[in-house]
Design an enzyme around this catalytic site. Structure first.
Site, PDB file in Angstrom:
ATOM      1  N   LYS A   1       0.843  -1.209   0.000  1.00  0.00           N
ATOM      2  CA  LYS A   1       0.000   0.000   0.000  1.00  0.00           C
ATOM      3  C   LYS A   1       0.875   1.255   0.000  1.00  0.00           C
ATOM      4  O   LYS A   1       2.081   1.178   0.291  1.00  0.00           O
ATOM      5  CB  LYS A   1      -0.910  -0.021   1.227  1.00  0.00           C
ATOM      6  CG  LYS A   1      -0.176  -0.030   2.565  1.00  0.00           C
ATOM      7  CD  LYS A   1      -1.100  -0.403   3.730  1.00  0.00           C
ATOM      8  CE  LYS A   1      -0.329  -0.391   5.047  1.00  0.00           C
ATOM      9  NZ  LYS A   1      -1.120  -0.976   6.140  1.00  0.00           N
TER      10      LYS A   1
ATOM     11  N   TYR B   1      16.960  29.108  10.792  1.00  0.00           N
ATOM     12  CA  TYR B   1      15.789  29.792  11.359  1.00  0.00           C
ATOM     13  C   TYR B   1      15.797  29.720  12.879  1.00  0.00           C
ATOM     14  O   TYR B   1      16.085  28.671  13.469  1.00  0.00           O
ATOM     15  CB  TYR B   1      14.499  29.123  10.877  1.00  0.00           C
ATOM     16  CG  TYR B   1      14.128  29.452   9.451  1.00  0.00           C
ATOM     17  CD1 TYR B   1      13.869  30.764   9.063  1.00  0.00           C
ATOM     18  CD2 TYR B   1      14.008  28.440   8.510  1.00  0.00           C
ATOM     19  CE1 TYR B   1      13.509  31.056   7.747  1.00  0.00           C
ATOM     20  CE2 TYR B   1      13.648  28.719   7.208  1.00  0.00           C
ATOM     21  CZ  TYR B   1      13.403  30.033   6.828  1.00  0.00           C
ATOM     22  OH  TYR B   1      13.045  30.313   5.544  1.00  0.00           O
TER      23      TYR B   1
HETATM   24  C1  LIG Z   1      -0.357  -1.980   6.801  1.00  0.00           C
HETATM   25  C2  LIG Z   1      -0.983  -3.263   7.156  1.00  0.00           C
HETATM   26  C3  LIG Z   1      -0.225  -4.446   7.193  1.00  0.00           C
HETATM   27  C4  LIG Z   1       1.286  -4.446   7.110  1.00  0.00           C
HETATM   28  O1  LIG Z   1       1.777  -4.039   8.377  1.00  0.00           O
HETATM   29  P1  LIG Z   1       3.318  -3.863   8.690  1.00  0.00           P
HETATM   30  O2  LIG Z   1       3.341  -3.464  10.123  1.00  0.00           O
HETATM   31  O3  LIG Z   1       3.812  -2.782   7.802  1.00  0.00           O
HETATM   32  O4  LIG Z   1       3.987  -5.167   8.447  1.00  0.00           O
HETATM   33  C5  LIG Z   1      -0.893  -5.638   7.374  1.00  0.00           C
HETATM   34  N1  LIG Z   1      -2.246  -5.673   7.550  1.00  0.00           N
HETATM   35  C6  LIG Z   1      -2.993  -4.547   7.566  1.00  0.00           C
HETATM   36  C7  LIG Z   1      -4.464  -4.657   7.771  1.00  0.00           C
HETATM   37  C8  LIG Z   1      -2.396  -3.306   7.394  1.00  0.00           C
HETATM   38  O5  LIG Z   1      -3.144  -2.195   7.409  1.00  0.00           O
END
Ligand SMILES: *Cc1c(COP(=O)(O)O)cnc(C)c1O
Length: 344
Positions: A33, A242
């Site tokens: 994702k 800054y």
């Molecule tokens: C993002 C996500 C994962 C992967 O999790 P990681 O901690 O990055 O390994 C797995 N399952 C769901 C439902 C997620 O939202």
């Protein structure tokens, strides 16, 4: 050229998947994702497919469509957000499998895409996505008759192995699904490391593939080198950046490099991070600004042309710790101004 150079090591990515896969006796999917956690959906997914990944997860249907275009037919692509209004065409056209999160989504799915693959996401206590136990109890027999491909849930505290929530969610998940003849998935990266009882039929790591904690054996996947734009000498008492937050205590040579918070180097991460010339750490001084970072290079033997901010010595989690964040946020915030190279 004053753009940073982001190098993505695809061999390290594949190695990380293989070593997570080797920790379980079950199938290992990959979560890609958010543009492959910021590292580029197409190259990341094609590399993982070549390494042997047969099942991918994305957050939303649009990402699934892009992933299908990158991978072609074959691999299973599942969508965590399930079947939302307006998704039916994308799900059908690209052969995506929605993880159904509610009775409403289930009704929408059987009405709009009868006989189209789907999975079930259950909420075992995180209260974010998935059917509540009562909802599942009401829908279970009807849903099972439609032959879901997977039943999954997600752990809220898997990166804290001692946390009682892990056992609690495991217990709830088993209560909701024991005896059901459908493959099950509970573990992401953290869950894989919790041990076999959490593995069920399919694990679905994300962050560990990309070199992030809690998978501390992960190889670094992203390295980032920043060109030096200017170098200057300060006398004691002069300030940098800054808000005059840093004052030279000695005659100091300061390098200004091209990257800032607009490129995902969080403004909060000033304290305790360095830019590296080879193995030598040059402390970041003054505030991170939108496009620029300043570092004390007094102790270097010569003037560097570029300095590295992400490498084996300073990981995404080190940058995150300095900013009170997590490696996931550093990865997904990596900016679009960088020149990107993928190496095998
Ligand atoms: C993002 C996500 C994962 C992967 O999790 P990681 O901690 O990055 O390994 C797995 N399952 C769901 C439902 C997620 O939202």
């Amino acid at each position: 050229m004053s753009t940073g150079h982001l190098t993505i090591d695809l061999a390290a990515l594949a190695d990380n998947w293989r070593s997570l896969d080797a920790k379980t006796g079950v199938a290992t999917a990959a979560v890609v994702k958010a543009d492959g956690y910021g590292l580029g959906l197409g190259p990341v997914a094609r590399t993982l497919a070549r390494a042997g990944v047969r099942h991918f997860f994305v957050a939303i249907a649009e990402e699934g469509a892009e992933l299908r275009r990158a991978l072609g037919p074959g691999p299973e692509i599942s969508v965590f957000s399930g079947h939302m209004p307006g998704d039916a065409d994308l799900l059908r056209a690209h052969g995506l499998t929605p993880m159904i999160n509610s009775v409403d989504q289930m009704l929408r799915h059987v009405e709009q895409l009868p006989r189209h693959r789907f999975g079930i996401q259950l909420d075992t206590g995180m209260n974010r996505l998935g059917m509540e136990p009562a909802e599942w109890a009401a829908l279970r027999d009807i849903a099972l008759r439609q032959k879901p491909t997977l039943i999954m849930s997600h752990l809220a505290c898997a990166d804290e192995p001692w946390h009682g929530m892990n056992e609690h969610q495991l217990h709830v998940f088993k209560e909701l699904t024991d005896g059901v003849d459908v493959p099950r998935s509970l573990a992401a990266t953290g869950g894989i490391l919790l041990g076999e009882r959490y593995h069920f039929d399919l694990c679905r790591p994300g962050v560990g593939l990309y070199g992030g904690e809690p998978f501390d054996e992960a190889k670094a996947v992203a390295t980032l080198d920043l060109p030096v734009i200017q170098i200057r000498d300060l006398t004691p008492g002069e300030t940098v950046g800054y808000g005059n937050t840093w004052t030279a205590a000695r005659p100091t040579r300061v390098a200004t490099v091209a990257a800032g918070y607009a490129d995902g180097i969080l403004r909060g991460c000033t304290g305790g991070i360095a830019l590296y010339s080879g193995q030598t750490a040059c402390p970041v001084v003054g505030r991170v600004s939108m496009d620029l970072i300043t570092a004390d290079i007094t102790d270097l033997p010569g003037d560097p042309e570029s300095l590295s901010i992400l490498n084996r010595l300073q990981t995404v989690d080190d940058l995150a710790d300095a900013a009170g964040s997590i490696g996931y946020e550093i990865l997904t915030a990596l900016g679009h101004r960088y020149r990107r190279s993928y190496v095998e």
